[in-house]
Design an enzyme around this catalytic site. Structure first.
Site, short mmCIF file in Angstrom:
data_model
loop_
_atom_site.label_atom_id
_atom_site.label_comp_id
_atom_site.label_asym_id
_atom_site.label_seq_id
_atom_site.Cartn_x
_atom_site.Cartn_y
_atom_site.Cartn_z
N TYR A 74 0.83 -1.21 0.00
CA TYR A 74 0.00 0.00 0.00
C TYR A 74 0.87 1.26 0.00
O TYR A 74 0.40 2.33 -0.36
CB TYR A 74 -0.92 0.04 1.22
N HIS A 139 -0.41 -11.58 0.93
CA HIS A 139 -1.43 -10.78 0.24
C HIS A 139 -2.12 -11.54 -0.90
O HIS A 139 -3.31 -11.37 -1.12
CB HIS A 139 -0.79 -9.50 -0.30
#
Length: 333
Positions: A74, A139
Site C-alpha cells: 500500500y 497478500h
C-alpha cells in the site's frame, strides 16, 4: 495559519471527535485457532497515501475502532505507524501483509520467495515502528496463480507457497506476529500446506452483500478447515473503477432496510457481513462515517430482512481474483 504537523493533526482529530463521538464499546471479536481474539471490524487504508492513512487511521482509533488493516504494497505504513504511536499499542490490533511470491519482483526463484518474504516481514515492522504485529498475511497466492487460477504443482505454485510460508512460520515462532494467515487463497493453495507446522489462521477474501452466504463454497469450506475468513471490498468492488457497488450504496433493498432502522445502506451491508461472524475491513477518512461503521451491534435485522439480504444477488465479485474454488484434497487441520 500554518498547517499542523502529524502530532498536531492527531490532537485536532481527537478534539473534533468530541463533536461526533459517543462512548462506544470496542467491536466484538472472533477467536482464531491459536486463541488470539480478532476484532470484527478493521479500519482499512488501501489507496491512501501516508498522510491520508495517518488521518484516517487516527480518526478510526479515536472513535473506538481498535484494528487497522494495511499492507507493505500500500506504500502507507509509515503513516499508519505514526497514527499507532499516539495510542496504546496493546489496545490496537495491527494487521499487515506481504506480497505473494513473484509479485514484487520478476524472479520466481524459490530461494528468493523465502528471502524476500523474510525481508518484507521485517520491513513491515520497521515501517510501522512496532516490535510485533497481531496478524500478518500473504497478500496473494504466487504470481503464477493469476494465470493458472490455481496453486498447483505443475506450475510451480505449490513450491512457491511452501517457500513463502516457511518464512511466515519462522516470523510467528519468533514472536513477531501473534497470528499468521493468507489472502485470496483457494482450496488448491491450502493443499500445498498439508505438511506445514502451522496452518493459516485467517484468509482475507472479497465478500459482500449480493454474493450469497456461501459464495463458491468458500464459507463452509473454511469453517470445516478451521480458517477464519475476513472480508475486504465489503461494499462491493467495481473492477474498473475500484469503487463501491451502486446497488449496495443506493439500491432499494439496502436503503429500505436502513430506513426502517434509521441506519444507512452502508451500515446494513456491513452488518450483514459481521452478523455471519466474518470480520470486515471498512474505510473512510470521515470520523462521523467511521463512528457509523462502528454502530453495528446496537440494532438487529429482522428475520425477513436477513432472508432478503441472504437471497439478494449482485453478479459482480468472487471470493478470490487470483485463483478459483477448485476442490482440494480433504484433510483436517
Amino acid at each position: 495559519m500554518a498547517t499542523p504537523g502529524w502530532a498536531g493533526r492527531t490532537m485536532l482529530l481527537l478534539m473534533s471527535c468530541e463533536l461526533v463521538c459517543l462512548t462506544v464499546s470496542a467491536p466484538p471479536t472472533v477467536t482464531l485457532r491459536n486463541g488470539v481474539k480478532m476484532p470484527l471490524l478493521a479500519a482499512g487504508c488501501w489507496q491512501y497515501n501516508s498522510s491520508t492513512a495517518f488521518d484516517s487511521v487516527s480518526a478510526a482509533f479515536s472513535v473506538g475502532i481498535n484494528m487497522v488493516d494495511t499492507a507493505l504494497d500500500y506504500g502507507n505504513q509509515d503513516g499508519v505507524g505514526r497514527a499507532l504511536a499516539s495510542f496504546p499499542r496493546d489496545q490496537i490490533f495491527v494487521e499487515t501483509k506481504v506480497p505473494g511470491c513473484g509479485l514484487d519482483k520478476s524472479t520466481l526463484n524459490l530461494l528468493d520467495c523465502y528471502k524476500d518474504t523474510q525481508k518484507n516481514l521485517e520491513s513491515d515492522l520497521s515501517l510501522l515502528n512496532v516490535s510485533y504485529v497481531d496478524l500478518v498475511i500473504v497478500h496473494f497466492p504466487p504470481v503464477t496463480s493469476f494465470v493458472t487460477r490455481s496453486c498447483n504443482n505443475w506450475s510451480g505454485g505449490c513450491e512457491m507457497v511452501r517457500a513463502q510460508w516457511k518464512a511466515m512460520e519462522e516470523f510467528y515462532k519468533q514472536g513477531k506476529a501473534r497470528a499468521i494467515g493468507v489472502s485470496n487463497y483457494c482450496p488448491s493453495c491450502y493443499d500445498c500446506l498439508k505438511s506445514a507446522d502451522i496452518f493459516p489462521m485467517v484468509n482475507q477474501i472479497q465478500f459482500h452483500l449480493g454474493m450469497g452466504t456461501d459464495p463458491a463454497g468458500f464459507v463452509s469450506y473454511h469453517k470445516k478447515m478451521g480458517v477464519q475468513l475476513q472480508a475486504y471490498s465489503v461494499l462491493g468492488n467495481n473492477p474498473i473503477k475500484h469503487s463501491a457497488s451502486e446497488e449496495i450504496l443506493r439500491g432499494n433493498l439496502t436503503t429500505s432496510i436502513g430506513k426502517s432502522h434509521n441506519k444507512s445502506s452502508v451500515q446494513v451491508a456491513l452488518k450483514w457481513v459481521v452478523d455471519q461472524g466474518i470480520p470486515a475491513v471498512t474505510k473512510s477518512a470521515n470520523a462521523k462515517h467511521l463512528k457509523e461503521d462502528l454502530d453495528l451491534w446496537s440494532w438487529e435485522l429482522t428475520a425477513a430482512e436477513k432472508e432478503a439480504l441472504d437471497n439478494h444477488r449482485n453478479p459482480a465479485g468472487s471470493p478470490s481474483f487470483a485463483c478459483s474454488s477448485e476442490t482440494a484434497s480433504e484433510f483436517v487441520v
